[in-house]
Design a protein around this motif. Structure first.
Motif, PDB file in Angstrom:
ATOM      1  N   ALA A  66      -8.531   6.503   0.110  1.00  0.00           N
ATOM      2  CA  ALA A  66      -8.277   5.412  -0.824  1.00  0.00           C
ATOM      3  C   ALA A  66      -6.773   5.284  -1.017  1.00  0.00           C
ATOM      4  CB  ALA A  66      -8.955   5.702  -2.162  1.00  0.00           C
ATOM      5  N   PRO A  67      -6.254   4.063  -1.081  1.00  0.00           N
ATOM      6  CA  PRO A  67      -4.809   3.909  -1.293  1.00  0.00           C
ATOM      7  C   PRO A  67      -4.415   4.402  -2.686  1.00  0.00           C
ATOM      8  CG  PRO A  67      -5.911   1.773  -1.322  1.00  0.00           C
ATOM      9  CD  PRO A  67      -6.938   2.786  -0.919  1.00  0.00           C
ATOM     10  N   SER A  68      -3.215   4.964  -2.792  1.00  0.00           N
ATOM     11  CA  SER A  68      -2.754   5.410  -4.102  1.00  0.00           C
ATOM     12  C   SER A  68      -2.367   4.211  -4.946  1.00  0.00           C
ATOM     13  CB  SER A  68      -1.560   6.354  -3.947  1.00  0.00           C
ATOM     14  OG  SER A  68      -1.897   7.401  -3.071  1.00  0.00           O
ATOM     15  N   SER A  69      -1.870   3.152  -4.296  1.00  0.00           N
ATOM     16  CA  SER A  69      -1.673   1.882  -4.999  1.00  0.00           C
ATOM     17  C   SER A  69      -1.609   0.773  -3.970  1.00  0.00           C
ATOM     18  CB  SER A  69      -0.402   1.925  -5.853  1.00  0.00           C
ATOM     19  OG  SER A  69       0.713   1.932  -5.005  1.00  0.00           O
ATOM     20  N   GLY A  70      -1.752  -0.454  -4.441  1.00  0.00           N
ATOM     21  CA  GLY A  70      -1.755  -1.601  -3.538  1.00  0.00           C
ATOM     22  C   GLY A  70      -3.164  -2.058  -3.232  1.00  0.00           C
ATOM     23  N   THR A  71      -3.274  -3.204  -2.558  1.00  0.00           N
ATOM     24  CA  THR A  71      -4.604  -3.718  -2.247  1.00  0.00           C
ATOM     25  C   THR A  71      -4.740  -4.020  -0.761  1.00  0.00           C
ATOM     26  OG1 THR A  71      -3.807  -5.895  -2.835  1.00  0.00           O
ATOM     27  CG2 THR A  71      -5.149  -4.779  -4.484  1.00  0.00           C
ATOM     28  N   ILE A  72      -5.977  -3.920  -0.302  1.00  0.00           N
ATOM     29  CA  ILE A  72      -6.297  -4.281   1.072  1.00  0.00           C
ATOM     30  C   ILE A  72      -7.343  -5.387   1.005  1.00  0.00           C
ATOM     31  CG2 ILE A  72      -7.183  -3.452   3.281  1.00  0.00           C
ATOM     32  CD1 ILE A  72      -6.498  -0.637   2.382  1.00  0.00           C
ATOM     33  N   THR A  91       4.950  13.488  -1.340  1.00  0.00           N
ATOM     34  CA  THR A  91       5.456  12.763  -0.169  1.00  0.00           C
ATOM     35  C   THR A  91       4.547  11.568   0.140  1.00  0.00           C
ATOM     36  OG1 THR A  91       4.225  14.332   1.145  1.00  0.00           O
ATOM     37  CG2 THR A  91       6.576  14.716   0.943  1.00  0.00           C
ATOM     38  N   TYR A  92       5.178  10.489   0.526  1.00  0.00           N
ATOM     39  CA  TYR A  92       4.427   9.291   0.886  1.00  0.00           C
ATOM     40  C   TYR A  92       4.057   9.341   2.369  1.00  0.00           C
ATOM     41  CZ  TYR A  92       5.233   7.056  -3.555  1.00  0.00           C
ATOM     42  OH  TYR A  92       5.225   6.754  -4.879  1.00  0.00           O
ATOM     43  N   VAL A  93       2.774   9.235   2.644  1.00  0.00           N
ATOM     44  CA  VAL A  93       2.302   9.160   4.015  1.00  0.00           C
ATOM     45  C   VAL A  93       2.319   7.699   4.454  1.00  0.00           C
ATOM     46  CG1 VAL A  93       0.327   9.552   5.510  1.00  0.00           C
ATOM     47  CG2 VAL A  93       0.952  11.239   3.794  1.00  0.00           C
ATOM     48  N   ALA A  94       2.095   6.807   3.494  1.00  0.00           N
ATOM     49  CA  ALA A  94       2.296   5.385   3.730  1.00  0.00           C
ATOM     50  C   ALA A  94       3.075   4.896   2.527  1.00  0.00           C
ATOM     51  CB  ALA A  94       0.972   4.655   3.824  1.00  0.00           C
ATOM     52  N   SER A  95       4.110   4.139   2.800  1.00  0.00           N
ATOM     53  CA  SER A  95       4.914   3.740   1.657  1.00  0.00           C
ATOM     54  C   SER A  95       5.199   2.242   1.747  1.00  0.00           C
ATOM     55  CB  SER A  95       6.167   4.609   1.632  1.00  0.00           C
ATOM     56  OG  SER A  95       7.306   3.841   1.522  1.00  0.00           O
ATOM     57  N   ASN A  96       4.719   1.540   0.734  1.00  0.00           N
ATOM     58  CA  ASN A  96       4.930   0.107   0.608  1.00  0.00           C
ATOM     59  C   ASN A  96       4.567  -0.654   1.886  1.00  0.00           C
ATOM     60  OD1 ASN A  96       5.511  -2.092  -0.861  1.00  0.00           O
ATOM     61  ND2 ASN A  96       7.713  -2.051  -0.441  1.00  0.00           N
ATOM     62  N   LEU A  97       3.390  -0.322   2.433  1.00  0.00           N
ATOM     63  CA  LEU A  97       2.934  -0.991   3.656  1.00  0.00           C
ATOM     64  C   LEU A  97       2.468  -2.392   3.312  1.00  0.00           C
ATOM     65  CD1 LEU A  97       0.646   1.316   5.809  1.00  0.00           C
ATOM     66  CD2 LEU A  97       2.999   0.605   6.218  1.00  0.00           C
ATOM     67  N   SER A  98       3.038  -3.382   3.987  1.00  0.00           N
ATOM     68  CA  SER A  98       2.552  -4.750   3.824  1.00  0.00           C
ATOM     69  C   SER A  98       2.528  -5.399   5.196  1.00  0.00           C
ATOM     70  CB  SER A  98       3.471  -5.551   2.908  1.00  0.00           C
ATOM     71  OG  SER A  98       3.433  -5.010   1.605  1.00  0.00           O
ATOM     72  N   PHE A  99       1.355  -5.801   5.620  1.00  0.00           N
ATOM     73  CA  PHE A  99       1.291  -6.572   6.864  1.00  0.00           C
ATOM     74  C   PHE A  99      -0.014  -7.351   6.904  1.00  0.00           C
ATOM     75  CE2 PHE A  99      -1.785  -4.034   9.248  1.00  0.00           C
ATOM     76  CZ  PHE A  99      -1.688  -2.795   8.639  1.00  0.00           C
ATOM     77  N   GLU A 100      -0.058  -8.311   7.807  1.00  0.00           N
ATOM     78  CA  GLU A 100      -1.245  -9.150   7.924  1.00  0.00           C
ATOM     79  C   GLU A 100      -1.703  -9.167   9.367  1.00  0.00           C
ATOM     80  OE1 GLU A 100       0.032 -12.911   6.514  1.00  0.00           O
ATOM     81  OE2 GLU A 100       0.151 -12.265   4.417  1.00  0.00           O
ATOM     82  N   ILE A 130       0.832  -1.207   0.000  1.00  0.00           N
ATOM     83  CA  ILE A 130       0.000   0.000   0.000  1.00  0.00           C
ATOM     84  C   ILE A 130       0.859   1.247   0.000  1.00  0.00           C
ATOM     85  CG2 ILE A 130      -1.582   1.381   1.391  1.00  0.00           C
ATOM     86  CD1 ILE A 130      -2.992  -0.917   0.136  1.00  0.00           C
ATOM     87  N   ASP A 131       0.583   2.112  -0.967  1.00  0.00           N
ATOM     88  CA  ASP A 131       1.183   3.449  -0.974  1.00  0.00           C
ATOM     89  C   ASP A 131       0.073   4.455  -0.808  1.00  0.00           C
ATOM     90  OD1 ASP A 131       3.843   2.740  -1.399  1.00  0.00           O
ATOM     91  OD2 ASP A 131       3.493   2.527  -3.566  1.00  0.00           O
ATOM     92  N   LYS A 132       0.370   5.525  -0.092  1.00  0.00           N
ATOM     93  CA  LYS A 132      -0.629   6.591   0.013  1.00  0.00           C
ATOM     94  C   LYS A 132       0.085   7.928   0.001  1.00  0.00           C
ATOM     95  CE  LYS A 132      -4.374   8.829   0.753  1.00  0.00           C
ATOM     96  NZ  LYS A 132      -5.409   8.887  -0.287  1.00  0.00           N
ATOM     97  N   THR A 133      -0.364   8.804  -0.885  1.00  0.00           N
ATOM     98  CA  THR A 133       0.177  10.151  -0.889  1.00  0.00           C
ATOM     99  C   THR A 133      -0.975  11.128  -1.036  1.00  0.00           C
ATOM    100  OG1 THR A 133       1.443  11.714  -2.197  1.00  0.00           O
ATOM    101  CG2 THR A 133       0.744   9.719  -3.327  1.00  0.00           C
ATOM    102  N   PHE A 134      -0.916  12.208  -0.289  1.00  0.00           N
ATOM    103  CA  PHE A 134      -1.986  13.209  -0.368  1.00  0.00           C
ATOM    104  C   PHE A 134      -1.683  14.254  -1.423  1.00  0.00           C
ATOM    105  CE2 PHE A 134      -2.882  11.700   3.959  1.00  0.00           C
ATOM    106  CZ  PHE A 134      -4.243  11.489   3.839  1.00  0.00           C
ATOM    107  N   ASP A 135      -0.363  14.523  -1.603  1.00  0.00           N
ATOM    108  CA  ASP A 135      -0.009  15.644  -2.476  1.00  0.00           C
ATOM    109  C   ASP A 135       0.748  15.191  -3.715  1.00  0.00           C
ATOM    110  OD1 ASP A 135       2.281  14.824  -1.313  1.00  0.00           O
ATOM    111  OD2 ASP A 135       2.683  16.666  -0.197  1.00  0.00           O
ATOM    112  N   GLY A 136       0.926  13.865  -3.905  1.00  0.00           N
ATOM    113  CA  GLY A 136       1.628  13.391  -5.083  1.00  0.00           C
ATOM    114  C   GLY A 136       3.136  13.471  -4.963  1.00  0.00           C
TER     115      GLY A 136
END
Ligand SMILES: Nc1ncnc2c1ncn2[C@@H]1O[C@H](COP(=O)(O)OP(=O)(O)OP(=O)(O)O)[C@@H](O)[C@H]1O
Ligand SMILES: [Mg+2]
Lengths: 367, 416
Positions: A61-67, A23-32, A15-21
């Motif tokens: 909504a995540p910028s990329s990745g799946t939940i 800076t990453y607020v969440a970057s490559n988050l992977s956990f279970e 999961i990646d998330k950026t608000f402004d395009g």
């Protein structure tokens, strides 16, 4: 209760998330997260904990990745269909409704019959041990009571997952401890999966099955509290969770499972080698203050350093000593307070020691 | 022992209460002193004149002042079908002579004209033609000057007009009058205008309030939820009309709404209509103009409340399973009720007293009660009727206030 090796219940993948395009607020988050698990998200302010919850709840909504939640891809499910209970830091109880109406709200929007609603509301009020407040407005309750009502409201519709964003942040210390216990009790009783955001590390350690340490939108380590505290993955975790004597230096050698760290000219310490520690690279000592001993009789397989005591602080159950060791001041030692035993004096030169296994040499973190 | 300590405890409670009351009294005095200047100002410029106007609705001194002795004599007269006693005729002649020296006849005549058209002329003519002296009884002379003095009905009207306290204006303002036998009956169909005007005033105000709510609520929501920069910009558009004179704005609509004005040309260009639509001198014009003037009140009242409602509640509702629309209706809207109440109340009450806009943009069938009051005051010079209409308007407004207080609660009103 460690995570059983069954099917994961919540899955974050890349999961990646950026608000402004930029800076990453969440970057490559992977956990279970396992079903029934209590996972805490711990991290400094602005590290992306709330954002992670919001991604899960569907308000971002995540910028990329799946939940995935229970094998279902969540990305396209609108927030009101996710069946995720949520407790907010300032409770967010609806001020124009009574406590009972607040708790009945999730039931009524699901079209449940009134009689059934009433029954469930009563049961919830019993569960939070506030059976007589149903007719009151939230503003007529104390902070702790409001928090319990918010909890009841988030649980009454039997969600599969409950998210809590610093639910106890607004309470004073004593109440917070009571509520921690209360939340744990409910968690055990209902067997619901909980993701719990906090920036209070002791809260995270005492309540959770596992803790995820967040830092700048990444997870530094996700592990059981014991592992997190005793076996930190890197310098950030070692320094953020609990107190640490983080002497820095350069690794001079790796000998089996141990690494040797030179912390000052001519002074080296030895400890378990963390991942990514290599000779010639900077590294940090992870050493808990309570593992240090003043015992004169030499410990086997131990580091011995000499220093001087700068300050002694009485903490009731223990003494807290600030030392200068190997040219670094701010070295912390905690010794249990036994009434009959006099503590060392300030200004005294002392010999300190700790075993190789009680400390770890960890990589200096990223960047 | 027991009793003594109980007594002491009671004393302490009494002391506490006395101290509390003294503090409260001091606070009340302080509060009172702070508002004294305003109270004086209000009393002089608002309460006194309004009270005076309202009193005019039940007072009628002009005739009694002009012909005081006749008035006193008429008070004892039983009324039609007999004529008053000959002495009353004499007294009237004497009174008229004296009054015409003081110029009071015209004033009294104007008042009498409120009862029947032509009465003023009758009085002036009589005063003018009255002989300086006469050896015949005036019960013969006066009917010779004008034969109406021989009719009991003329005297009945004079008697009504000469009484200082009168229900006539209050009755007239609701299209009622008192007959000679003292019963209250509706006036003739052709003269009955005020009840209709009140109903019209109510329905126009209600329409304007509803339209303002429908148009203003979403704008207020937008203002309250937009980021500060955009919200401030939008706010200017809402407030600018406040800086422009009411007359200028209404005149602007006057230009825009004309048959060949901007709005009609636009409608025709867009093919929405073939021929110009009548947008002015009818209800449409009044509603457009008044809504435009009153909309900012609605927006600002709602905005003030909405700013204090955290968007978190809607999130919480959605997380609990409510569709966003349901969350808005069940969680957001109820929290903005004080704003809706304040806006509705403000717009409705302001609309009740509206004057310039309906006068300029409305047609003959859109007259609101304020226009009729103004008409009575500066054209008919019937201050009694103007006062009576005002009384009902004030009562109306108070009723709106109490209804509002009952359903929303004035204590929940926030305007800033
Ligand atoms: N709606 C938003 N628009 C832009 N940036 C945002 C938004 N929400 C959060 N951020 C940014 O994302 C980063 C992470 O925020 P987040 O709220 O997840 O932190 P947090 O870990 O919950 O912190 P805290 O402990 O203070 O609550 C912050 O730098 C914040 O400024
Ligand atoms: Mg947060």
């Amino acid at each position: 209760m460690l995570a059983p090796a069954s099917e994961p219940f919540v899955v974050f993948s890349n999961i990646d998330k950026t608000f402004d395009g930029r800076t990453y607020v969440a970057s490559n988050l992977s956990f279970e997260v396992e079903k029934g698990e209590f996972l805490s998200l711990l991290g400094p302010s602005g590290s992306g904990k709330t954002t992670t919850l919001m991604l899960l709840a569907g308000f971002e909504a995540p910028s990329s990745g799946t939940i995935l939640l229970g094998k279902r891809r969540l990305n396209d499910v609108p927030p009101h269909r996710r069946d995720i209970g949520m407790v907010f830091q300032n409770y967010a109880l609806f001020p124009h409704m009574t406590v009972a109406e607040n708790i009945a709200f999730p039931l009524s929007v699901r079209g449940m019959a009134r009689a059934e609603q009433k029954q469930l509301v009563e049961r919830s009020l019993d569960m939070i041990e506030l059976p007589q407040v149903g007719d009151r407005r939230p503003s007529q309750l104390s902070g702790g009571q409001q928090q319990r009502v918010a909890l009841a409201r988030a649980l009454v519709f039997e969600p599969r997952l409950v998210l809590m964003d610093e639910p106890l942040g607004a309470l004073d210390k004593n109440l917070r401890e009571t509520m921690q216990y209360e939340i744990k009790r409910l968690h055990h009783r209902l067997g619901v999966t909980v993701i719990y955001v906090t920036h209070d590390q002791s809260e995270a350690l005492t309540m959770s099955d596992r803790v995820a340490v967040f830092h700048s939108g990444r997870i530094e380590q996700i592990a059981s509290p014991k592992q997190l505290y005793e076996d930190p993955a890197n310098a950030f975790v070692a320094n953020f969770v609990g107190e640490n004597n983080g002497l820095t230096g350069e690794v001079t050698a790796i000998e089996g499972d141990y690494a040797v760290l030179s912390v000052a000219p001519g002074i080296a310490v030895r400890g378990r080698a963390g991942a990514g520690v290599a000779p010639g690279h900077a590294a940090v000592l992870a050493l808990r203050p309570e593992n240090i001993s003043f015992d004169k009789k030499a410990l086997a397989a131990a580091n011995h350093l000499s220093g001087s005591i700068d300050e002694i602080i009485y903490c009731g159950d223990r003494w807290r000593l600030h030392l200068t060791v190997a040219g670094h001041n701010g070295f912390i030692v905690k010794i249990p307070n036994r009434t009959a035993t006099a503590p060392p004096e300030a200004g005294e030169p002392v010999e300190i020691s700790w075993t190789f296994d009680d400390c770890k040499i960890v990589a200096d973190g990223r960047g | 022992m027991e009793r003594i300590s109980l007594g002491r405890a009671k004393n302490r409670v009494d002391d506490l209460q006395a101290g509390y009351r003294a503090t409260r009294r001091r606070e009340a005095w302080r509060a009172f002193l702070l508002v004294v200047p305003l109270l004086v100002f209000l009393a002089a410029t608002f309460i006194y004149p309004i009270g005076k106007l309202l009193l005019l609705s039940v007072r009628s001194d002009e005739v009694a002042d002009a012909i005081p002795r006749t008035a006193a004599a008429l008070a004892d007269w039983v009324g039609p079908p007999t004529l008053p006693s000959p002495q009353t005729f004499d007294l009237l002649a004497a009174d008229l002579r004296r009054a015409s020296d003081q110029g009071a006849v015209a004033v009294a005549g104007r008042r009498l004209n409120n009862y029947e058209a032509g009465f003023r002329t009758l009085l002036l003519k009589t005063a003018r033609q009255l002989p300086a002296t006469s050896d015949r009884p005036y019960s013969e002379v006066l009917p010779e000057i004008d034969k109406r003095w021989g009719e009991p009905e003329t005297w009945r009207l004079l008697k009504r007009a000469a009484s200082r306290d009168t229900p006539d204006f209050l009755l007239r303002a609701i299209d009622r009058e008192m007959t000679s036998d003292g019963s209250v009956v509706p006036v003739q169909r052709s003269q009955s205008v005020y009840l209709d005007a009140f109903a019209r005033t109510f329905s126009i105000s209600a329409c304007v309030t509803l339209i303002s709510l429908v148009l203003g609520y979403p704008v207020a929501y937008l203002l309250a939820t937009l980021p500060a920069r955009q919200s401030n910009l939008l706010m200017i558009f809402v407030i600018v009309p406040f800086w422009t004179s009411l007359l200028v704005r209404t005149t602007a609509w006057y230009v825009l709404l004309q048959p060949n004005g901007v709005v009609n040309s636009l409608l025709i260009k867009l093919g929405l209509t073939g021929a110009p639509v009548a947008l002015m001198f009818n209800r449409t014009g009044v509603l457009i103009g008044m809504t435009h003037v009153l909309l900012p009140f609605m927006i600002l009242s709602n905005y003030a409340v909405m700013r204090g409602v955290s968007p978190l509640y809607q999130r919480a509702a959605v997380s609990l399973g409510a569709h966003p629309v349901v969350a808005f209706v069940r969680v957001y809207v109820p929290q903005t009720l004080p704003g809706i109440g304040a806006g509705t109340f403000l717009v409705f009450v302001l609309a009740l007293g509206y004057y310039i806009t309906p006068a300029l943009l409305g047609g003959a069938s859109d007259e609101m009660i304020s226009q009729l009051i103004a008409l009575q005051m500066d054209q008919q010079l019937n201050w009694g009727l103007a006062g009576a209409l005002s009384v009902y308007l004030v009562l109306f407004t108070l009723a709106a206030y109490f209804a509002f207080n009952r359903f929303v609660g004035i204590d929940r009103l926030r305007l800033g």
